[in-house]
Enzyme design. Sequence first.
Site, PDB file in Angstrom:
ATOM      1  N   GLY A  93     -11.057  -1.118   3.181  1.00 27.90           N
ATOM      2  CA  GLY A  93     -10.086  -0.962   4.264  1.00 27.90           C
ATOM      3  C   GLY A  93     -10.002   0.473   4.749  1.00 27.90           C
ATOM      4  O   GLY A  93     -10.844   1.314   4.418  1.00 27.90           O
ATOM      5  N   THR A 105       0.846  -1.212   0.000  1.00 27.15           N
ATOM      6  CA  THR A 105       0.000   0.000   0.000  1.00 27.15           C
ATOM      7  C   THR A 105       0.878   1.258   0.000  1.00 27.15           C
ATOM      8  O   THR A 105       1.957   1.241   0.574  1.00 27.15           O
ATOM      9  CB  THR A 105      -0.877  -0.020   1.270  1.00 27.15           C
ATOM     10  OG1 THR A 105      -1.872  -1.014   1.102  1.00 27.15           O
ATOM     11  CG2 THR A 105      -1.549   1.310   1.553  1.00 27.15           C
ATOM     12  N   GLY A 113      -5.995  -2.993   7.900  1.00 31.25           N
ATOM     13  CA  GLY A 113      -7.001  -1.935   7.801  1.00 31.25           C
ATOM     14  C   GLY A 113      -8.108  -1.973   8.834  1.00 31.25           C
ATOM     15  O   GLY A 113      -8.525  -0.936   9.354  1.00 31.25           O
TER      16      GLY A 113
HETATM   17  N1  ASP Z   1      -4.334  -0.758   5.034  1.00 34.02           N
HETATM   18  C1  ASP Z   1      -4.566  -1.509   3.843  1.00 34.02           C
HETATM   19  C2  ASP Z   1      -5.929  -2.176   3.917  1.00 34.02           C
HETATM   20  O1  ASP Z   1      -6.265  -2.691   4.953  1.00 34.02           O
HETATM   21  C3  ASP Z   1      -3.546  -2.565   3.574  1.00 34.02           C
HETATM   22  C4  ASP Z   1      -2.102  -2.120   3.647  1.00 34.02           C
HETATM   23  O2  ASP Z   1      -1.772  -1.098   4.221  1.00 34.02           O
HETATM   24  O3  ASP Z   1      -1.254  -2.835   3.081  1.00 34.02           O
HETATM   25  O4  ASP Z   1      -6.609  -2.212   2.941  1.00 34.02           O
END
Ligand code: ASP
Length: 310
Positions: free
Chosen positions: A207, A177, A231
């Site tokens: 997320g 991400t 998330g």
């Molecule tokens: N925060 C992101 C999600 O939960 C995933 C990530 O940060 O890699 O969609």
Amino acid sequence: MSKYSLVIHGGAGTILKESMTPEMETAYRKGLQEALDQGYAVLANGGAAVEAVLAATISLENNILFNAGRGSVFGKDGKQEMDASIMEGKELMAGAVSAVKNIRNPVQLAYAVMTQTEHVMLNGQGANDFAASIGMKTEPDDYFYSSFRYEQWKQVQHSGEVALDHNIAVRDKKFGTVGAAACDMQGNIAAATSTGGMTNKQWGRVGDSSIIGAGTYANNKTCAISCTGHGELFIKAVAAYDVSCLVEYKELSLQEAMNVVVHDKLMKIGGEGGMIGVDAKGNAAMIFNSEGMYRGIRSSEGMNEVAIYK
Ligand code: ASP
């Protein structure tokens, strides 16, 4: 003119030196540096923080190594759905999209929601319809496909497991991400976040990355934050806004507030990940409770660094 700065991340998780080849490490560092340079050029030319975070995030979305835009992870149904958001701290303007498909740069669509609609968040087909109505660039499925993300998904497809892309033990580990936070010469701040979400996610799961206050937040009075990690926990912790609250009500420094949220509050609920942030004085911080976080910082005081491990 005040001190200006940009921080970026490309995801946090179990990122270990042992599982990285020198070539991969070089490629990640190059991708981070490119994004840093793109965003920083906007700031150095007197541009707005919100334009800088947009430029840096687009650069990371276009890089197949990171889990955002091109190279996004696969959901349970084998499809790639993306979430993104952006916020600026002067007027508290914000835009977000969730579960969009085939949009080349979801963060640009979030920016369009912020600047061209009455709304803050558009989701799914509606967001795609809005994108079509303004002629936003789309790409075929092939553009987003990457064999390593596909392999990651295949490993967990039938397990019911939902995984942070960073934490799947695949032969060829790839993470990420993405996000950026910036303070410009005028002392305005902004943040943006973009993701493909979590591998094997189901039922239209959204997320934290597209949720203002959870994955992204900006307010000139306090700070601008972009998060990465599990998330669901970042949503429950209202992580980005909680940092802002600690700065505003408890008068903690940016770094202190981020430390409390990442190392105390998120840790207590099992929220693995990290965040990057700036305040309106140009101070910046990058904090994580995982093994590593792809990250970078560049400032008018001469800092220019990318890093991966603890
Ligand atoms: N925060 C992101 C999600 O939960 C995933 C990530 O940060 O890699 O969609």
